[in-house]
Scaffold this motif. Structure first.
Motif, PDB file in Angstrom:
ATOM      1  N   THR A  29       0.867  -1.178   0.000  1.00 16.28           N
ATOM      2  CA  THR A  29       0.000   0.000   0.000  1.00 16.28           C
ATOM      3  C   THR A  29       0.901   1.225   0.000  1.00 16.28           C
ATOM      4  OG1 THR A  29      -1.680  -1.180   1.266  1.00 16.28           O
ATOM      5  CG2 THR A  29      -1.854   1.211   1.198  1.00 16.28           C
ATOM      6  N   VAL A  30       0.657   2.110  -0.960  1.00 10.95           N
ATOM      7  CA  VAL A  30       1.505   3.287  -1.126  1.00 10.95           C
ATOM      8  C   VAL A  30       0.617   4.534  -1.150  1.00 10.95           C
ATOM      9  CG1 VAL A  30       3.197   4.419  -2.636  1.00 10.95           C
ATOM     10  CG2 VAL A  30       3.113   1.922  -2.516  1.00 10.95           C
ATOM     11  N   PRO A  31       0.933   5.544  -0.346  1.00 12.29           N
ATOM     12  CA  PRO A  31       0.174   6.782  -0.445  1.00 12.29           C
ATOM     13  C   PRO A  31       0.292   7.356  -1.860  1.00 12.29           C
ATOM     14  CG  PRO A  31       1.555   6.783   1.518  1.00 12.29           C
ATOM     15  CD  PRO A  31       1.958   5.598   0.700  1.00 12.29           C
ATOM     16  N   PHE A  32      -0.841   7.717  -2.440  1.00  7.44           N
ATOM     17  CA  PHE A  32      -0.850   8.210  -3.821  1.00  7.44           C
ATOM     18  C   PHE A  32       0.134   9.354  -4.013  1.00  7.44           C
ATOM     19  CE2 PHE A  32      -2.483  10.985  -7.197  1.00  7.44           C
ATOM     20  CZ  PHE A  32      -2.503  10.088  -8.251  1.00  7.44           C
ATOM     21  N   ASP A  33       0.156  10.302  -3.094  1.00 13.59           N
ATOM     22  CA  ASP A  33       1.020  11.485  -3.223  1.00 13.59           C
ATOM     23  C   ASP A  33       2.507  11.168  -3.143  1.00 13.59           C
ATOM     24  OD1 ASP A  33      -1.233  13.022  -3.532  1.00 13.59           O
ATOM     25  OD2 ASP A  33      -1.239  13.768  -1.470  1.00 13.59           O
ATOM     26  N   SER A  34       2.857   9.981  -2.644  1.00 14.57           N
ATOM     27  CA  SER A  34       4.261   9.569  -2.562  1.00 14.57           C
ATOM     28  C   SER A  34       4.650   8.593  -3.666  1.00 14.57           C
ATOM     29  CB  SER A  34       4.536   8.888  -1.214  1.00 14.57           C
ATOM     30  OG  SER A  34       4.296   9.765  -0.150  1.00 14.57           O
ATOM     31  N   SER A  35       3.670   8.169  -4.437  1.00 18.00           N
ATOM     32  CA  SER A  35       3.902   7.106  -5.408  1.00 18.00           C
ATOM     33  C   SER A  35       4.490   7.622  -6.714  1.00 18.00           C
ATOM     34  CB  SER A  35       2.582   6.398  -5.721  1.00 18.00           C
ATOM     35  OG  SER A  35       1.750   7.248  -6.503  1.00 18.00           O
ATOM     36  N   PHE A  36       5.150   6.745  -7.431  1.00 21.16           N
ATOM     37  CA  PHE A  36       5.556   7.047  -8.803  1.00 21.16           C
ATOM     38  C   PHE A  36       4.331   6.958  -9.713  1.00 21.16           C
ATOM     39  CE2 PHE A  36      10.315   5.617  -8.477  1.00 21.16           C
ATOM     40  CZ  PHE A  36      10.505   6.479  -7.414  1.00 21.16           C
ATOM     41  N   CYS A  37       3.337   6.182  -9.281  1.00 24.26           N
ATOM     42  CA  CYS A  37       2.109   6.016 -10.067  1.00 24.26           C
ATOM     43  C   CYS A  37       1.357   7.334 -10.239  1.00 24.26           C
ATOM     44  CB  CYS A  37       1.185   5.000  -9.417  1.00 24.26           C
ATOM     45  SG  CYS A  37       1.858   3.333  -9.313  1.00 24.26           S
ATOM     46  N   GLN A  38       1.520   8.271  -9.333  1.00 24.27           N
ATOM     47  CA  GLN A  38       0.822   9.555  -9.466  1.00 24.27           C
ATOM     48  C   GLN A  38       1.149  10.227 -10.796  1.00 24.27           C
ATOM     49  OE1 GLN A  38       2.260  13.005  -7.066  1.00 24.27           O
ATOM     50  NE2 GLN A  38       3.817  11.555  -6.318  1.00 24.27           N
ATOM     51  N   PHE A  39       2.373  10.017 -11.285  1.00 19.15           N
ATOM     52  CA  PHE A  39       2.770  10.592 -12.567  1.00 19.15           C
ATOM     53  C   PHE A  39       2.077   9.879 -13.723  1.00 19.15           C
ATOM     54  CE2 PHE A  39       6.241  11.392  -9.603  1.00 19.15           C
ATOM     55  CZ  PHE A  39       6.345  12.770  -9.696  1.00 19.15           C
ATOM     56  N   VAL A  40       1.834   8.583 -13.564  1.00 18.45           N
ATOM     57  CA  VAL A  40       1.099   7.816 -14.567  1.00 18.45           C
ATOM     58  C   VAL A  40      -0.313   8.375 -14.681  1.00 18.45           C
ATOM     59  CG1 VAL A  40       0.146   5.556 -15.150  1.00 18.45           C
ATOM     60  CG2 VAL A  40       2.468   5.723 -14.228  1.00 18.45           C
ATOM     61  N   PHE A  41      -0.956   8.639 -13.559  1.00 20.68           N
ATOM     62  CA  PHE A  41      -2.310   9.183 -13.557  1.00 20.68           C
ATOM     63  C   PHE A  41      -2.334  10.568 -14.204  1.00 20.68           C
ATOM     64  CE2 PHE A  41      -3.139   5.762 -10.754  1.00 20.68           C
ATOM     65  CZ  PHE A  41      -4.507   5.648 -10.581  1.00 20.68           C
ATOM     66  N   ARG A  42      -1.344  11.373 -13.908  1.00 21.81           N
ATOM     67  CA  ARG A  42      -1.322  12.757 -14.379  1.00 21.81           C
ATOM     68  C   ARG A  42      -0.848  12.876 -15.826  1.00 21.81           C
ATOM     69  NH1 ARG A  42       1.104  15.276 -10.069  1.00 21.81           N
ATOM     70  NH2 ARG A  42       3.160  14.737 -10.855  1.00 21.81           N
ATOM     71  N   GLU A  43       0.183  12.097 -16.207  1.00 18.35           N
ATOM     72  CA  GLU A  43       0.829  12.284 -17.503  1.00 18.35           C
ATOM     73  C   GLU A  43       0.579  11.153 -18.497  1.00 18.35           C
ATOM     74  OE1 GLU A  43       4.942  13.098 -16.578  1.00 18.35           O
ATOM     75  OE2 GLU A  43       4.341  14.574 -15.069  1.00 18.35           O
ATOM     76  N   GLY A  44      -0.023  10.056 -18.039  1.00 23.19           N
ATOM     77  CA  GLY A  44      -0.323   8.944 -18.930  1.00 23.19           C
ATOM     78  C   GLY A  44       0.777   7.911 -19.028  1.00 23.19           C
ATOM     79  N   VAL A  45       1.935   8.205 -18.495  1.00 22.51           N
ATOM     80  CA  VAL A  45       3.063   7.273 -18.460  1.00 22.51           C
ATOM     81  C   VAL A  45       4.123   7.875 -17.538  1.00 22.51           C
ATOM     82  CG1 VAL A  45       4.269   8.262 -20.447  1.00 22.51           C
ATOM     83  CG2 VAL A  45       4.629   5.863 -19.871  1.00 22.51           C
ATOM     84  N   PHE A  46       4.903   7.008 -16.923  1.00 23.49           N
ATOM     85  CA  PHE A  46       6.054   7.502 -16.171  1.00 23.49           C
ATOM     86  C   PHE A  46       7.170   6.491 -16.326  1.00 23.49           C
ATOM     87  CE2 PHE A  46       8.636   8.188 -12.306  1.00 23.49           C
ATOM     88  CZ  PHE A  46       9.005   9.498 -12.566  1.00 23.49           C
ATOM     89  N   ASN A  47       8.354   6.995 -16.637  1.00 24.69           N
ATOM     90  CA  ASN A  47       9.503   6.133 -16.868  1.00 24.69           C
ATOM     91  C   ASN A  47      10.746   6.791 -16.287  1.00 24.69           C
ATOM     92  OD1 ASN A  47      10.962   3.945 -17.998  1.00 24.69           O
ATOM     93  ND2 ASN A  47      11.560   5.248 -19.702  1.00 24.69           N
ATOM     94  N   THR A  48      11.473   6.043 -15.494  1.00 20.49           N
ATOM     95  CA  THR A  48      12.765   6.499 -15.008  1.00 20.49           C
ATOM     96  C   THR A  48      13.679   5.284 -14.865  1.00 20.49           C
ATOM     97  OG1 THR A  48      13.950   7.777 -13.326  1.00 20.49           O
ATOM     98  CG2 THR A  48      12.112   6.445 -12.541  1.00 20.49           C
ATOM     99  N   ALA A  49      14.851   5.388 -15.430  1.00 23.85           N
ATOM    100  CA  ALA A  49      15.831   4.304 -15.302  1.00 23.85           C
ATOM    101  C   ALA A  49      16.587   4.408 -13.985  1.00 23.85           C
ATOM    102  CB  ALA A  49      16.815   4.333 -16.471  1.00 23.85           C
ATOM    103  N   ASP A  50      16.654   5.625 -13.433  1.00 28.09           N
ATOM    104  CA  ASP A  50      17.369   5.835 -12.170  1.00 28.09           C
ATOM    105  C   ASP A  50      16.710   6.972 -11.403  1.00 28.09           C
ATOM    106  OD1 ASP A  50      19.110   6.273 -10.054  1.00 28.09           O
ATOM    107  OD2 ASP A  50      20.901   5.962 -11.267  1.00 28.09           O
ATOM    108  N   SER A  51      15.830   6.620 -10.495  1.00 23.26           N
ATOM    109  CA  SER A  51      15.081   7.630  -9.745  1.00 23.26           C
ATOM    110  C   SER A  51      15.981   8.535  -8.921  1.00 23.26           C
ATOM    111  CB  SER A  51      14.046   6.964  -8.841  1.00 23.26           C
ATOM    112  OG  SER A  51      14.662   6.309  -7.746  1.00 23.26           O
ATOM    113  N   SER A  52      17.143   8.033  -8.512  1.00 23.04           N
ATOM    114  CA  SER A  52      18.030   8.856  -7.686  1.00 23.04           C
ATOM    115  C   SER A  52      18.553  10.067  -8.448  1.00 23.04           C
ATOM    116  CB  SER A  52      19.198   8.026  -7.146  1.00 23.04           C
ATOM    117  OG  SER A  52      20.053   7.616  -8.197  1.00 23.04           O
TER     118      SER A  52
END
Length: 136
Positions: free
Chosen positions: A46-69
């Motif tokens: 369970t992940v808070p939406f506001d902390s998730s990487f998925c929030q970008f998927v909802f907003r932008e339609g896709v999210f991709n990062t090879a290195d989040s750091s």
């Protein structure tokens, strides 16, 4: 669904493939495949939406990062540098509202890039999982 995620994961370097569903202010893991077959860590369930990487998927339609750091879009995100590689696409309620209800993603705790052909497979798969995810 577990077998479908296993097949989807078989051609990517990422350890995990997962389906998350939005429930209020939380994203709840519906299905998870782990190449190592280990018990899912609590922080993935369970992940808070506001902390998730998925929030970008909802907003932008896709999210991709090879290195989040190294990804400036994730500044101040508590999962930056924890989940390192992530590619996610939306799951849309095709049988009802037509809204984004969740995400389908590949991710890992180490650096990986997703090949273009596998990204296309991920997008196609997201269109097929709505019924299983919604329990219809």
């Amino acid at each position: 669904m577990a077998q479908a995620l296993e097949v989807l994961n078989s051609n990517v370097p990422h350890r995990y493939s997962a389906v998350y569903r939005l429930s209020g202010a939380l994203l709840r893991n519906q299905f998870l495949f782990d190449k190592r077959g280990e018990v899912s860590p609590e922080f993935l369930k369970t992940v808070p939406f506001d902390s998730s990487f998925c929030q970008f998927v909802f907003r932008e339609g896709v999210f991709n990062t090879a290195d989040s750091s190294l990804d400036a879009r994730l500044a101040d995100n508590p999962y930056q540098g924890v989940v390192i590689s992530y590619t996610g696409v939306p799951v849309i309620d095709q049988f009802g509202s037509g809204e984004v209800v969740g995400s389908l993603c590949h991710f890992d705790l180490v650096r990986h890039a997703l090949e273009d052909d596998e990204f296309e497979v991920l997008q196609r798969a997201s269109r097929l999982i709505t019924r299983a995810m919604l329990g219809s």
